[in-house]
Write a protein that holds these residues in place. Structure first.
Motif, PDB file in Angstrom:
ATOM      1  N   ASN A  46       0.808  -1.249   0.089  1.00 24.83           N
ATOM      2  CA  ASN A  46      -0.089  -0.128   0.015  1.00 24.83           C
ATOM      3  C   ASN A  46       1.067   1.054   0.123  1.00 24.83           C
ATOM      4  O   ASN A  46       0.396   2.360   0.026  1.00 24.83           O
ATOM      5  CB  ASN A  46      -0.965   0.098   1.286  1.00 24.83           C
ATOM      6  N   ASP A  47       2.277   0.969   0.114  1.00 24.85           N
ATOM      7  CA  ASP A  47       3.302   2.281  -0.029  1.00 24.85           C
ATOM      8  C   ASP A  47       3.087   2.947  -1.085  1.00 24.85           C
ATOM      9  O   ASP A  47       3.189   2.420  -2.206  1.00 24.85           O
ATOM     10  CB  ASP A  47       4.458   1.881   0.499  1.00 24.85           C
ATOM     11  N   PRO A  48       2.418   4.477  -1.127  1.00 23.81           N
ATOM     12  CA  PRO A  48       2.409   5.306  -2.372  1.00 23.81           C
ATOM     13  C   PRO A  48       3.646   5.743  -2.562  1.00 23.81           C
ATOM     14  O   PRO A  48       3.652   6.448  -3.740  1.00 23.81           O
ATOM     15  CB  PRO A  48       1.165   5.943  -1.956  1.00 23.81           C
ATOM     16  N   CYS A  49       4.545   5.797  -1.766  1.00 21.26           N
ATOM     17  CA  CYS A  49       5.780   6.649  -1.987  1.00 21.26           C
ATOM     18  C   CYS A  49       7.001   5.773  -2.564  1.00 21.26           C
ATOM     19  O   CYS A  49       7.959   5.728  -2.053  1.00 21.26           O
ATOM     20  CB  CYS A  49       6.173   7.298  -0.526  1.00 21.26           C
ATOM     21  N   THR A  50       6.718   4.968  -3.583  1.00 21.82           N
ATOM     22  CA  THR A  50       7.819   4.282  -4.264  1.00 21.82           C
ATOM     23  C   THR A  50       7.318   3.633  -5.633  1.00 21.82           C
ATOM     24  O   THR A  50       6.066   4.016  -6.069  1.00 21.82           O
ATOM     25  CB  THR A  50       8.003   2.998  -3.345  1.00 21.82           C
ATOM     26  N   THR A  51       8.098   2.925  -6.426  1.00 21.54           N
ATOM     27  CA  THR A  51       7.695   2.597  -7.588  1.00 21.54           C
ATOM     28  C   THR A  51       7.813   1.046  -7.530  1.00 21.54           C
ATOM     29  O   THR A  51       8.366   0.627  -6.656  1.00 21.54           O
ATOM     30  CB  THR A  51       8.392   3.031  -8.868  1.00 21.54           C
ATOM     31  N   ARG A  52       7.594   0.473  -8.737  1.00 17.43           N
ATOM     32  CA  ARG A  52       7.659  -1.122  -8.709  1.00 17.43           C
ATOM     33  C   ARG A  52       9.168  -1.572  -8.924  1.00 17.43           C
ATOM     34  O   ARG A  52       9.751  -2.221  -8.181  1.00 17.43           O
ATOM     35  CB  ARG A  52       6.940  -1.684 -10.026  1.00 17.43           C
ATOM     36  N   GLU A  53       9.812  -0.622  -9.831  1.00 14.72           N
ATOM     37  CA  GLU A  53      11.408  -0.609  -9.999  1.00 14.72           C
ATOM     38  C   GLU A  53      12.171  -0.573  -8.744  1.00 14.72           C
ATOM     39  O   GLU A  53      13.041  -1.257  -8.319  1.00 14.72           O
ATOM     40  CB  GLU A  53      11.716   0.347 -11.002  1.00 14.72           C
ATOM     41  N   LYS A  54      11.843   0.614  -7.599  1.00 21.85           N
ATOM     42  CA  LYS A  54      12.396   0.690  -6.780  1.00 21.85           C
ATOM     43  C   LYS A  54      12.123  -0.349  -5.505  1.00 21.85           C
ATOM     44  O   LYS A  54      13.000  -0.704  -4.798  1.00 21.85           O
ATOM     45  CB  LYS A  54      12.093   2.125  -6.122  1.00 21.85           C
ATOM     46  N   GLY A  94       0.286  13.716  -3.785  1.00 23.69           N
ATOM     47  CA  GLY A  94       1.337  12.613  -3.591  1.00 23.69           C
ATOM     48  C   GLY A  94       2.638  13.160  -3.977  1.00 23.69           C
ATOM     49  O   GLY A  94       2.915  14.115  -4.385  1.00 23.69           O
ATOM     50  N   ASP A  95       3.618  12.304  -3.762  1.00 22.15           N
ATOM     51  CA  ASP A  95       5.032  12.528  -3.974  1.00 22.15           C
ATOM     52  C   ASP A  95       5.271  12.437  -5.397  1.00 22.15           C
ATOM     53  O   ASP A  95       4.556  12.100  -6.397  1.00 22.15           O
ATOM     54  CB  ASP A  95       6.087  11.665  -3.278  1.00 22.15           C
ATOM     55  N   GLU A  96       6.556  12.598  -5.626  1.00 24.25           N
ATOM     56  CA  GLU A  96       7.022  12.277  -7.168  1.00 24.25           C
ATOM     57  C   GLU A  96       6.824  10.861  -7.622  1.00 24.25           C
ATOM     58  O   GLU A  96       6.841  10.905  -8.694  1.00 24.25           O
ATOM     59  CB  GLU A  96       8.725  12.771  -7.299  1.00 24.25           C
ATOM     60  N   HIS A  97       6.788   9.939  -6.829  1.00 27.13           N
ATOM     61  CA  HIS A  97       6.475   8.414  -7.163  1.00 27.13           C
ATOM     62  C   HIS A  97       5.203   8.311  -7.834  1.00 27.13           C
ATOM     63  O   HIS A  97       4.934   7.703  -9.006  1.00 27.13           O
ATOM     64  CB  HIS A  97       6.848   7.561  -6.194  1.00 27.13           C
ATOM     65  N   LEU A  98       4.087   8.676  -7.321  1.00 24.75           N
ATOM     66  CA  LEU A  98       2.789   8.684  -7.555  1.00 24.75           C
ATOM     67  C   LEU A  98       2.724   9.581  -8.833  1.00 24.75           C
ATOM     68  O   LEU A  98       1.877   9.195  -9.717  1.00 24.75           O
ATOM     69  CB  LEU A  98       1.979   9.027  -6.526  1.00 24.75           C
ATOM     70  N   LYS A  99       3.163  10.821  -8.775  1.00 24.21           N
ATOM     71  CA  LYS A  99       2.949  11.699  -9.883  1.00 24.21           C
ATOM     72  C   LYS A  99       3.727  10.993 -11.074  1.00 24.21           C
ATOM     73  O   LYS A  99       2.994  10.955 -12.383  1.00 24.21           O
ATOM     74  CB  LYS A  99       3.553  12.951  -9.783  1.00 24.21           C
ATOM     75  N   TRP A 100       4.799  10.377 -10.987  1.00 21.58           N
ATOM     76  CA  TRP A 100       5.577   9.428 -12.090  1.00 21.58           C
ATOM     77  C   TRP A 100       4.582   8.231 -12.620  1.00 21.58           C
ATOM     78  O   TRP A 100       4.616   8.220 -13.889  1.00 21.58           O
ATOM     79  CB  TRP A 100       6.839   9.077 -11.635  1.00 21.58           C
ATOM     80  N   GLU A 101       3.941   7.802 -11.735  1.00 19.46           N
ATOM     81  CA  GLU A 101       3.336   6.634 -12.228  1.00 19.46           C
ATOM     82  C   GLU A 101       2.039   7.096 -13.102  1.00 19.46           C
ATOM     83  O   GLU A 101       1.894   6.386 -13.897  1.00 19.46           O
ATOM     84  CB  GLU A 101       2.609   5.810 -10.984  1.00 19.46           C
TER      85      GLU A 101
END
Length: 415
Positions: A46-54, A94-101
């Motif tokens: 549920n962590d929205p502050c990351t990406t699948r790659e990370k 959200g942070d940059e990760h959610l925006k990037w997704e």
């Protein structure tokens, strides 16, 4: 052993695979063994502050084989959902990760507060969110933007104690807008559906997590069995509580123990309610033994006059008030017919997504002399019907209620 009973294993991360920067005991070798058995593995967070790659890279650094395609984050699943709904612009809390997704799905992340410029408001987590940001989000929702969140987690554990998470922001926006969000993350079904869509057809999957309220409840709501990783015995008062795990293990090593048993999970035929409410219903029959029904404005179905018990009311007072509001009739209570709490017939999903289970107290009522039928705001129509010629579009639980009312049994029914 449990490892042989399933084709695919869904893992929560924090508290199941690792804690902080360290893998939990037996996690690394257990996951390696599952791969040797050619099992499908998915990591759900549920962590929205990351990406699948990370996330995959973090697991690799812990000595765990993991691939981006095996990771389902709430942020990625949210972006996938937005894409399927054709949403092109979004205001993202959200942070940059959610925006990037979101941007990877062709969604323009628009930070303007122009009314009507954003098709969606997407809530993740950003510790730098300001009151101005929240005001922009609330206004966008008020003017029709779809309200979506990565998860509903109200707090996040830190070594010092729990701190606010996405759900805390959601409650502020729900309170100010009167709207409920579409939530993607566990325990909601979208997260699990996204993970299931990545598996080969007809795979038999199981969820392994450490939180009954997200991992176990979420798996059970979509029909998957659930294993809880815990050092404590977890049990909720009701045996059919969706949060009761099907097996409890202390470490992933127990997936390979012959003595570890998992119960069969069969999803009940009702949706899991968020809360239990008190309700009342009342039947009135005319001198020709016809029953009074109203056609409800909220769903267009016919039914016996019914409603909520408000704070401070007795059930009798609530029945008299509801009858007056819905039909204009003043009534007396004649007798108690029964009390109904069966979740199959008494769990209702409202248009805003809320699911409530009612405990309904059902009365036989009589109309006071001089009282006249008058349609209330909650009724589209009011009419009397012969019990043998009821409308086809009748609320599903009401035929049983009518049957009980016509049965002159002395003691009340409990169903």
């Amino acid at each position: 052993m449990l490892a042989n009973q399933f084709d695919a294993f869904f893992f929560d991360l924090d508290g199941v695979i690792y804690v902080g920067a360290k893998p939990l005991p037996h996690a690394v070798e257990s996951l390696k063994r599952l791969r040797e058995l050619r099992k499908e593995i998915r990591f759900l967070t549920n962590d929205p502050c990351t990406t699948r790659e990370k996330t995959a890279l973090r697991l690799s650094k812990l000595g765990i084989e993991a691939y981006e395609s095996e990771v389902v984050t709430s942020g990625w699943a949210t972006a996938q959902y937005l894409h399927t709904k054709g949403i092109k612009t979004a205001f993202v809390l959200g942070d940059e990760h959610l925006k990037w997704e979101c941007e990877q799905m062709g969604i323009l992340v628009n930070e303007s507060n122009g009314i009507g410029e954003n098709e969606a408001v997407v809530v993740g987590w950003n510790g730098n969110v300001t009151l101005t940001d929240l005001q922009k989000a609330a206004l966008a929702i008020h003017y029709g933007a779809t309200f979506i969140a990565t998860s509903g987690d109200k707090s996040f554990p830190l070594p010092e104690g729990p701190v606010p998470a996405v759900g805390a922001v959601l409650q502020l926006l729900e309170t100010s807008t009167g709207k409920r969000p579409i939530i993607v993350g566990k325990p909601h079904s979208l997260m699990f559906e996204t993970a299931l869509d990545t598996l080969p057809l007809h795979s038999k999957a199981v969820m392994i997590g450490d939180n009954p309220d997200t991992d176990v409840l979420g798996a059970h709501q979509i029909g998957l069995p659930a294993i809880l990783v815990s050092n404590n015995h977890i049990s909720f008062p009701s045996s059919i509580d969706f949060r009761n795990p099907d097996a409890v293990i202390q470490s992933l090593q127990e997936l390979f123990d012959d003595g570890t048993i998992i119960r069969n999970w069969t999803k009940p035929s009702f949706s899991w309610p968020e809360k239990v409410k008190a309700g009342v219903a009342g039947i009135v029959m005319d001198d020709r033994q016809r029953v009074l029904l109203i056609k409800r404005a909220d769903n267009g179905l016919w039914g016996i006059p019914s409603g909520h018990v408000e704070p401070g009311e007795t059930v009798e007072q609530a029945m008299v008030r509801e009858f007056k509001e819905e039909t204009g009739l003043d009534v007396n209570i004649r007798r108690l017919i029964g009390v109904y709490s069966d979740p199959v017939s008494q769990a209702f999903e409202y248009p805003n997504g809320e699911i409530s289970q009612f405990i309904t107290v059902y009365f036989e009522c009589e109309i006071l002399q001089g009282s006249h039928v008058e349609k209330g705001e909650e009724a589209l129509d009011i009419n009397y019907f012969d019990p043998d010629k009821l409308p086809s579009d009748l609320l599903p639980m009401h035929p049983k209620w009518l049957e009980d009312a016509l049965n002159k049994k002395q003691s009340p029914f409990i169903r």
